[in-house]
Write an enzyme that holds these catalytic residues in place. Structure first.
Site, PDB file in Angstrom:
ATOM      1  N   MET A   1       0.796  -1.227   0.000  1.00 40.56           N
ATOM      2  CA  MET A   1       0.000   0.000   0.000  1.00 40.56           C
ATOM      3  C   MET A   1       0.830   1.281   0.000  1.00 40.56           C
ATOM      4  O   MET A   1       0.285   2.361  -0.193  1.00 40.56           O
ATOM      5  CB  MET A   1      -0.954   0.015   1.191  1.00 40.56           C
ATOM      6  N   TYR A   2       2.137   1.185   0.216  1.00 38.13           N
ATOM      7  CA  TYR A   2       2.958   2.392   0.226  1.00 38.13           C
ATOM      8  C   TYR A   2       2.957   3.020  -1.165  1.00 38.13           C
ATOM      9  O   TYR A   2       3.392   2.397  -2.146  1.00 38.13           O
ATOM     10  CB  TYR A   2       4.402   2.083   0.635  1.00 38.13           C
ATOM     11  N   SER A   3       2.472   4.228  -1.237  1.00 41.01           N
ATOM     12  CA  SER A   3       2.374   4.970  -2.494  1.00 41.01           C
ATOM     13  C   SER A   3       1.622   4.164  -3.550  1.00 41.01           C
ATOM     14  O   SER A   3       1.950   4.218  -4.735  1.00 41.01           O
ATOM     15  CB  SER A   3       3.765   5.358  -3.018  1.00 41.01           C
ATOM     16  N   GLY A   4       0.618   3.409  -3.096  1.00 40.47           N
ATOM     17  CA  GLY A   4      -0.220   2.662  -4.035  1.00 40.47           C
ATOM     18  C   GLY A   4       0.533   1.635  -4.855  1.00 40.47           C
ATOM     19  O   GLY A   4       0.141   1.335  -5.993  1.00 40.47           O
TER      20      GLY A   4
END
Length: 318
Positions: free
Chosen positions: A58-61
């Protein structure tokens, strides 16, 4: 650099882990560094002996995983020379099954992470949070299956109640499935609530602790206003946090060292801690982290900073 076993597993990691959350799309979050800006930091980490790199889908999508994969392939000759960790749980799409720890999402998430990372396996696959909507038996069976499929080498968890972690471990043990070898949780000089139950549980179970936010968003690095991220994340703060940070800064001044180095050394001296996960956006921050590995605090220094601690409201479980 020094290296240590991750809990009682056979996996050895550098005693500093580089957190890759800071690297992504700056248009998504202002304090993210793009790939070109992250490149020299990762290169310097590799040169300093860091072999453990932690990210999440989920980090930066997903952009963080893409950057992580490209930079590690660039700076390491062999895939076996580094330990790659990622996580799943948070939403990665609009659909009701694009999140959580269901079997459906576990199977989809690991394949998506492997594509973004550009590798055929993850060394440490971590559940980012506890899923109240999925039976733990379903989650642990799915995680065991991705291990048996060769897509994952070891399993880890992150930020949950001790009873939840113990339940997951018991479920896996009873069924003969793969158990967790690591717990990534918030732990630093100004947030020590995990010392009550989670860390003793990890010590009992032979699980390595991987503290995140080891510098409390910059407060323990001597920045009273924290970092750019603090402006959007003021969680887990207590009125006496600054008092602890001031005491640490005084000890650091007496030693002629940066306070961040002492804060990391304090963590590294804790028996359950394998490797703090350090977020780095400037080379000097990495230098402090690398130097902390060889630094010991005196008993008097530890007593001074620990005695100031006051209980916090437990953070992040809901």
């Amino acid at each position: 650099m020094r290296y240590a076993q991750l809990g009682r597993s056979g996996l050895r990691v550098s005693r500093i882990g580089l957190g890759m959350m800071s690297y992504g799309d700056p248009q998504h979050v202002a304090w993210f560094l793009d790939e070109d800006a992250a490149d020299p930091i990762v290169r310097r980490a590799v040169e300093g002996g860091v072999t453990f790199f932690d990210t999440a889908d989920m980090y930066s999508g997903g952009v963080s995983e893409e950057i992580t994969g490209r930079l590690l392939r660039k700076h390491f000759t062999r895939r076996d020379d580094y330990v790659l960790a990622t996580k799943l749980y948070y939403p990665m799409g609009p659909g009701p099954n694009d999140r959580g720890l269901s079997r459906k999402h576990v199977m989809a998430a690991i394949d998506a992470s492997l594509r973004r990372l550009g590798t055929d396996h993850v060394d440490l696959y971590q559940i980012h949070r506890w899923d109240d909507h999925t039976p733990i038996e379903e989650t642990m069976r799915a995680l065991d299956d991705v291990v048996r499929a060769g897509k994952v080498r070891y399993l880890g968890a992150s930020l949950m109640y001790a009873w939840q972690f113990a339940k997951a471990q018991h479920t896996a043990r009873a069924a003969g499935w793969t158990r967790f070898v690591a717990m990534q949780t918030r732990y630093n000089l100004v947030y020590r609530e995990e010392e009550r139950e989670v860390i003793p549980c990890c010590l009992d179970q032979g699980v390595g602790v991987l503290p995140y936010s080891p510098l409390a968003r910059g407060l323990l690095a001597g920045r009273r206003d924290g970092t750019a991220r603090t402006a959007v994340d003021t969680s887990a703060r207590s009125d006496n946090d600054v008092e602890i940070a001031d005491a640490l800064r005084e000890i650091a001044a007496d030693r002629g060292l940066p306070p961040a180095r002492l804060a990391l050394a304090w963590l590294l001296g804790k028996p359950a801690v394998t490797a703090p996960i350090v977020g780095v956006t400037k080379p000097a921050q990495l230098d402090d982290a690398l130097a902390a590995v060889d630094l010991d605090l005196t008993d008097a220094e530890v007593s001074t900073v620990e005695s100031l601690y006051r209980a916090h409201e437990p953070y992040g479980y809901d």
